[in-house]
Design a protein around this motif. Structure first.
Motif, PDB file in Angstrom:
ATOM      1  N   LEU A  61      49.921  17.237 -61.422  1.00 40.88           N
ATOM      2  CA  LEU A  61      49.524  16.464 -60.251  1.00 40.88           C
ATOM      3  C   LEU A  61      50.163  15.079 -60.261  1.00 40.88           C
ATOM      4  O   LEU A  61      50.590  14.575 -59.224  1.00 40.88           O
ATOM      5  N   SER A  62      50.271  14.491 -61.429  1.00 41.95           N
ATOM      6  CA  SER A  62      50.903  13.180 -61.550  1.00 41.95           C
ATOM      7  C   SER A  62      52.389  13.244 -61.192  1.00 41.95           C
ATOM      8  O   SER A  62      52.914  12.345 -60.537  1.00 41.95           O
ATOM      9  N   PHE A  63      53.066  14.304 -61.638  1.00 38.58           N
ATOM     10  CA  PHE A  63      54.468  14.481 -61.239  1.00 38.58           C
ATOM     11  C   PHE A  63      54.577  14.586 -59.729  1.00 38.58           C
ATOM     12  O   PHE A  63      55.485  14.030 -59.126  1.00 38.58           O
ATOM     13  N   LEU A  64      53.648  15.294 -59.113  1.00 38.61           N
ATOM     14  CA  LEU A  64      53.665  15.466 -57.664  1.00 38.61           C
ATOM     15  C   LEU A  64      53.413  14.145 -56.942  1.00 38.61           C
ATOM     16  O   LEU A  64      54.119  13.801 -55.996  1.00 38.61           O
ATOM     17  N   LEU A  65      52.418  13.402 -57.392  1.00 39.10           N
ATOM     18  CA  LEU A  65      52.053  12.160 -56.713  1.00 39.10           C
ATOM     19  C   LEU A  65      53.070  11.046 -56.913  1.00 39.10           C
ATOM     20  O   LEU A  65      53.197  10.173 -56.055  1.00 39.10           O
ATOM     21  N   THR A  66      53.788  11.058 -58.032  1.00 40.13           N
ATOM     22  CA  THR A  66      54.784  10.013 -58.270  1.00 40.13           C
ATOM     23  C   THR A  66      56.149  10.381 -57.695  1.00 40.13           C
ATOM     24  O   THR A  66      57.089   9.599 -57.815  1.00 40.13           O
ATOM     25  N   GLY A  67      56.247  11.546 -57.083  1.00 41.71           N
ATOM     26  CA  GLY A  67      57.487  11.920 -56.413  1.00 41.71           C
ATOM     27  C   GLY A  67      58.534  12.555 -57.305  1.00 41.71           C
ATOM     28  O   GLY A  67      59.698  12.625 -56.922  1.00 41.71           O
ATOM     29  N   HIS A  68      58.154  13.030 -58.457  1.00 42.83           N
ATOM     30  CA  HIS A  68      59.094  13.715 -59.344  1.00 42.83           C
ATOM     31  C   HIS A  68      58.980  15.217 -59.095  1.00 42.83           C
ATOM     32  O   HIS A  68      58.374  15.955 -59.871  1.00 42.83           O
ATOM     33  N   TRP A  69      59.584  15.647 -58.002  1.00 42.35           N
ATOM     34  CA  TRP A  69      59.402  17.005 -57.495  1.00 42.35           C
ATOM     35  C   TRP A  69      59.958  18.057 -58.437  1.00 42.35           C
ATOM     36  O   TRP A  69      59.348  19.118 -58.599  1.00 42.35           O
ATOM     37  N   VAL A  70      61.091  17.783 -59.039  1.00 42.71           N
ATOM     38  CA  VAL A  70      61.726  18.782 -59.907  1.00 42.71           C
ATOM     39  C   VAL A  70      60.846  19.048 -61.126  1.00 42.71           C
ATOM     40  O   VAL A  70      60.608  20.207 -61.494  1.00 42.71           O
ATOM     41  N   LEU A  71      60.351  17.991 -61.746  1.00 36.40           N
ATOM     42  CA  LEU A  71      59.489  18.175 -62.910  1.00 36.40           C
ATOM     43  C   LEU A  71      58.165  18.825 -62.529  1.00 36.40           C
ATOM     44  O   LEU A  71      57.600  19.596 -63.310  1.00 36.40           O
ATOM     45  N   CYS A  72      57.684  18.542 -61.338  1.00 39.03           N
ATOM     46  CA  CYS A  72      56.470  19.208 -60.859  1.00 39.03           C
ATOM     47  C   CYS A  72      56.726  20.705 -60.687  1.00 39.03           C
ATOM     48  O   CYS A  72      55.912  21.527 -61.112  1.00 39.03           O
ATOM     49  N   LEU A  73      57.854  21.054 -60.099  1.00 36.04           N
ATOM     50  CA  LEU A  73      58.187  22.467 -59.922  1.00 36.04           C
ATOM     51  C   LEU A  73      58.407  23.169 -61.255  1.00 36.04           C
ATOM     52  O   LEU A  73      58.102  24.353 -61.392  1.00 36.04           O
ATOM     53  N   ILE A 118      61.115  21.015 -73.652  1.00 37.39           N
ATOM     54  CA  ILE A 118      62.160  20.970 -72.625  1.00 37.39           C
ATOM     55  C   ILE A 118      61.752  20.015 -71.505  1.00 37.39           C
ATOM     56  O   ILE A 118      62.559  19.201 -71.037  1.00 37.39           O
ATOM     57  N   LEU A 119      60.495  20.064 -71.099  1.00 34.82           N
ATOM     58  CA  LEU A 119      59.985  19.143 -70.085  1.00 34.82           C
ATOM     59  C   LEU A 119      60.039  17.703 -70.583  1.00 34.82           C
ATOM     60  O   LEU A 119      60.367  16.790 -69.821  1.00 34.82           O
ATOM     61  N   LEU A 120      59.762  17.499 -71.855  1.00 36.97           N
ATOM     62  CA  LEU A 120      59.828  16.155 -72.441  1.00 36.97           C
ATOM     63  C   LEU A 120      61.255  15.623 -72.440  1.00 36.97           C
ATOM     64  O   LEU A 120      61.485  14.457 -72.097  1.00 36.97           O
ATOM     65  N   VAL A 121      62.213  16.454 -72.792  1.00 37.48           N
ATOM     66  CA  VAL A 121      63.614  16.019 -72.799  1.00 37.48           C
ATOM     67  C   VAL A 121      64.069  15.654 -71.392  1.00 37.48           C
ATOM     68  O   VAL A 121      64.713  14.618 -71.183  1.00 37.48           O
ATOM     69  N   LEU A 122      63.721  16.486 -70.414  1.00 31.63           N
ATOM     70  CA  LEU A 122      64.084  16.176 -69.031  1.00 31.63           C
ATOM     71  C   LEU A 122      63.396  14.902 -68.552  1.00 31.63           C
ATOM     72  O   LEU A 122      64.001  14.071 -67.864  1.00 31.63           O
ATOM     73  N   SER A 123      62.140  14.743 -68.933  1.00 29.34           N
ATOM     74  CA  SER A 123      61.398  13.556 -68.533  1.00 29.34           C
ATOM     75  C   SER A 123      61.993  12.300 -69.165  1.00 29.34           C
ATOM     76  O   SER A 123      62.125  11.265 -68.503  1.00 29.34           O
ATOM     77  N   LEU A 124      62.369  12.384 -70.429  1.00 32.81           N
ATOM     78  CA  LEU A 124      63.005  11.224 -71.086  1.00 32.81           C
ATOM     79  C   LEU A 124      64.350  10.888 -70.455  1.00 32.81           C
ATOM     80  O   LEU A 124      64.692   9.718 -70.294  1.00 32.81           O
ATOM     81  N   PHE A 125      65.100  11.924 -70.110  1.00 39.33           N
ATOM     82  CA  PHE A 125      66.392  11.686 -69.462  1.00 39.33           C
ATOM     83  C   PHE A 125      66.207  10.933 -68.150  1.00 39.33           C
ATOM     84  O   PHE A 125      66.873   9.932 -67.886  1.00 39.33           O
ATOM     85  N   TRP A 126      65.268  11.414 -67.320  1.00 39.29           N
ATOM     86  CA  TRP A 126      65.059  10.756 -66.034  1.00 39.29           C
ATOM     87  C   TRP A 126      64.394   9.394 -66.178  1.00 39.29           C
ATOM     88  O   TRP A 126      64.606   8.512 -65.353  1.00 39.29           O
ATOM     89  N   LEU A 127      63.593   9.213 -67.228  1.00 41.79           N
ATOM     90  CA  LEU A 127      63.021   7.895 -67.500  1.00 41.79           C
ATOM     91  C   LEU A 127      64.124   6.899 -67.827  1.00 41.79           C
ATOM     92  O   LEU A 127      64.166   5.789 -67.283  1.00 41.79           O
ATOM     93  N   LEU A 128      65.040   7.297 -68.690  1.00 44.73           N
ATOM     94  CA  LEU A 128      66.153   6.410 -69.030  1.00 44.73           C
ATOM     95  C   LEU A 128      67.080   6.184 -67.846  1.00 44.73           C
ATOM     96  O   LEU A 128      67.620   5.088 -67.668  1.00 44.73           O
ATOM     97  N   TRP A 129      67.256   7.187 -67.029  1.00 43.52           N
ATOM     98  CA  TRP A 129      68.071   7.058 -65.817  1.00 43.52           C
ATOM     99  C   TRP A 129      67.442   6.038 -64.866  1.00 43.52           C
ATOM    100  O   TRP A 129      68.131   5.224 -64.260  1.00 43.52           O
ATOM    101  N   THR A 130      66.119   6.089 -64.746  1.00 44.30           N
ATOM    102  CA  THR A 130      65.399   5.151 -63.888  1.00 44.30           C
ATOM    103  C   THR A 130      65.501   3.729 -64.436  1.00 44.30           C
ATOM    104  O   THR A 130      65.725   2.780 -63.676  1.00 44.30           O
ATOM    105  N   ILE A 131      65.370   3.573 -65.745  1.00 42.10           N
ATOM    106  CA  ILE A 131      65.474   2.250 -66.359  1.00 42.10           C
ATOM    107  C   ILE A 131      66.875   1.677 -66.148  1.00 42.10           C
ATOM    108  O   ILE A 131      67.038   0.511 -65.790  1.00 42.10           O
ATOM    109  N   ALA A 132      67.886   2.505 -66.341  1.00 39.93           N
ATOM    110  CA  ALA A 132      69.270   2.048 -66.162  1.00 39.93           C
ATOM    111  C   ALA A 132      69.529   1.701 -64.701  1.00 39.93           C
ATOM    112  O   ALA A 132      70.235   0.725 -64.398  1.00 39.93           O
TER     113      ALA A 132
END
Length: 137
Positions: A61-73, A118-132
């Motif tokens: 639900l948090s992925f959905l509400l924060t707009g991270h559609w791919v991780l929600c799916l 796998i979800l953690l790795v993708l989440s970390l990648f997008w977290l670092l992408w967002t920070i950059a």
């Protein structure tokens, strides 16, 4: 900046689900090597099954509400699997059948752990992408 807070919130819930699955695997491994009796092992696992399901649902639900559609799916099939187990009343470990279902329970939780890593790795990648991305704005 709010996007970063959303990612950190999601990251905390993801780590919580991974730690619960790790605890369940530790209990099953202790049972397998006869360090703990089946009653204690089943009680410990059954005590954290519902918090695992609730935490994973909040994460989705948090992925959905924060707009991270791919991780929600990506996390929806795991949520569906948990919901199916709960509705069929197969989510708890039966103390009388725990030795017969030990390999099935361990493999099920190992698959969940791999899925979450796998979800953690993708989440970390997008977290670092967002920070950059925010750093250069």
């Amino acid at each position: 900046m709010w996007s970063l807070y959303g990612w950190l919130f999601n990251f905390i819930f993801l780590i919580a689900v991974i730690s619960i699955i790790g605890y369940e695997l530790m209990c099953l491994t202790d049972l397998e090597f006869d360090y703990i009796n089946p009653y204690d092992s089943a009680r410990r696992i059954n005590m954290v099954v519902l918090p695992e399901y609730i935490t994973q649902a909040v994460l989705c639900l948090s992925f959905l509400l924060t707009g991270h559609w791919v991780l929600c799916l990506i996390s929806v099939p795991y949520l569906y699997f948990n919901l199916t187990l709960y509705l069929q009343r197969k989510h708890l470990v039966d103390v009388t059948e725990i030795y017969n279902q030990l390999s099935k329970e361990k493999s099920q939780r190992l698959f969940k752990l791999g899925y979450l890593v796998i979800l953690l790795v993708l989440s970390l990648f997008w977290l670092l992408w967002t920070i950059a991305g925010e750093e250069f704005d």
